[in-house]
Design a protein around this motif. Structure first.
Motif, short mmCIF file in Angstrom:
data_model
loop_
_atom_site.label_atom_id
_atom_site.label_comp_id
_atom_site.label_asym_id
_atom_site.label_seq_id
_atom_site.Cartn_x
_atom_site.Cartn_y
_atom_site.Cartn_z
N ASP A 121 15.86 -7.77 -11.80
CA ASP A 121 15.99 -7.67 -10.35
C ASP A 121 16.59 -8.93 -9.75
N ASP A 302 15.33 -5.50 -1.81
CA ASP A 302 14.81 -4.45 -0.94
C ASP A 302 14.21 -3.30 -1.73
N GLY A 303 14.93 -2.77 -2.73
CA GLY A 303 14.39 -1.64 -3.47
C GLY A 303 15.32 -1.15 -4.56
N HIS A 305 16.54 2.44 -6.69
CA HIS A 305 16.61 3.89 -6.59
C HIS A 305 17.18 4.47 -7.88
N VAL A 326 19.89 -3.88 -2.59
CA VAL A 326 19.52 -2.53 -3.00
C VAL A 326 20.22 -2.23 -4.34
#
Length: 332
Positions: A121, A302-303, A305, A326
């Motif tokens: 990340d 942030d995230g 997916h 993201v």
């Protein structure tokens, strides 16, 4: 393998999951298995068809300009199988298929090893949006910033300004000034002793800079917004200062007062990645990964997916404009 592609320009509904043949390595490529694929505003611009045809390959196209993953098949490159790597070449998601897929065959020179103590990340946060790379190269190569100088990087929620807030102090800046709009968005930005943020709903850019610098102005502007803000930012420069034009999120047309250039002997310069060699880009990422490993910088995340939520990931980036980066996880 699975990949996100679009076969025609349009809204986010043109994105779809396709099954593609698995890539094979050759003498000029390494196959990597992608763990994190970055999602940036550039992906949205490409998909909507606003870029000239010279800036993208014929459709269909796999979006995605950046990635972190592992070497699946090194071919003859010398990269170790299973090694974690950061992808840092140009053209992904534009002139060549991008990173929103499970596997990709890429040139060995486009890969930089990721230190063991840096997470996927954090490494992906470093490369997504190219904010850290842009800030480092713009400050060191284009602006030629000197220790003790003050840097203005408007738009703290943008990749470049957010990165500059961390990179400029490493390079010796005495202070970084940025901007946000509204108390809620201002409050969400982590505090730092050498970072000041102007709330543009409460005061103008020029008034805020004058207050924070006691009227002296700034030495360097990293302008990632363009539009009406460019002329205002140019006016905040002190004598001998430089404005580096990087982006045009707020518009491609700007009005300036030429006396801000003449009377201050200031300068404006454009920034484009193609001015730098692949070796310079890779070496810069090695340097940045070292600072990341030493906890001198920390990308905001942030995230993450799955591929089948690519449209939502794009919406999140473009409409919500989160502070953090993201990603897509093609393995999910």
């Amino acid at each position: 393998m699975r990949a996100v592609r679009f076969h025609e320009f349009g809204g986010r509904d043109v994105l779809r999951i396709d099954q593609l043949p698995q890539p094979e390595p050759d003498a000029d490529s390494v196959v990597i298995r992608i763990a994190r694929a970055g999602v940036s505003p550039l992906d949205d611009k490409v998909r909507t068809g606003v870029l000239p045809s010279s800036m993208h390959k014929p459709l269909p196209l796999v979006p995605g300009a950046s990635a972190v993953g592992r070497v699946e098949d090194p071919g003859t490159s010398g990269h170790a199988p299973g090694a974690r790597v950061l992808l840092c070449g140009w053209g992904y998601g534009t002139t060549r298929d991008g990173t929103w897929r499970e596997l990709a065959a890429v040139p060995p020179s486009h890969l930089v090893p990721v230190p063991d103590d840096v997470s996927d990340d954090d490494a992906a946060g470093l490369v997504t949006g190219s904010g850290y790379l842009t800030a480092w190269l713009a400050l060191t190569k284009t602006a030629r910033m000197r220790p003790g100088q003050v840097v203005l990087a408007p738009g703290i929620y943008g990749a470049v300004a957010n990165a500059a807030a961390q990179v400029a102090p490493i390079l010796g800046a005495s202070r970084v000034i940025s901007t946000a709009r509204g108390a809620d968005r201002l409050a969400a930005v982590p505090r730092a002793d050498d970072l000041a943020i102007i709330d543009l709903e409460q005061e103008t850019l020029s008034a805020g800079v004058a207050r924070l610098t006691e009227g002296a102005g700034v030495d360097v502007v990293l302008d990632g917004l363009g539009g009406d803000l460019t002329g205002q930012a140019l006016g905040t420069l002190r004598r001998g200062g430089v404005l580096v034009s990087i982006g045009y999120t707020a518009g491609t047309k700007a009005a300036i007062d030429v006396t801000d250039l003449i009377w201050k002997t200031a300068r404006m310069e454009g920034f484009l990645f193609t001015a730098f060699t692949q070796q310079e880009v890779a070496d810069t990422y090695r340097t940045l990964l070292g600072h990341l490993s030493a906890h001198a910088i920390k990308p905001a995340i942030d995230g993450v997916h799955p591929l089948d939520q690519a449209a939502e990931a794009q919406r999140r980036v473009v409409e919500d404009r989160p502070l953090g980066r993201v990603f897509l996880d093609p393995r999910a």
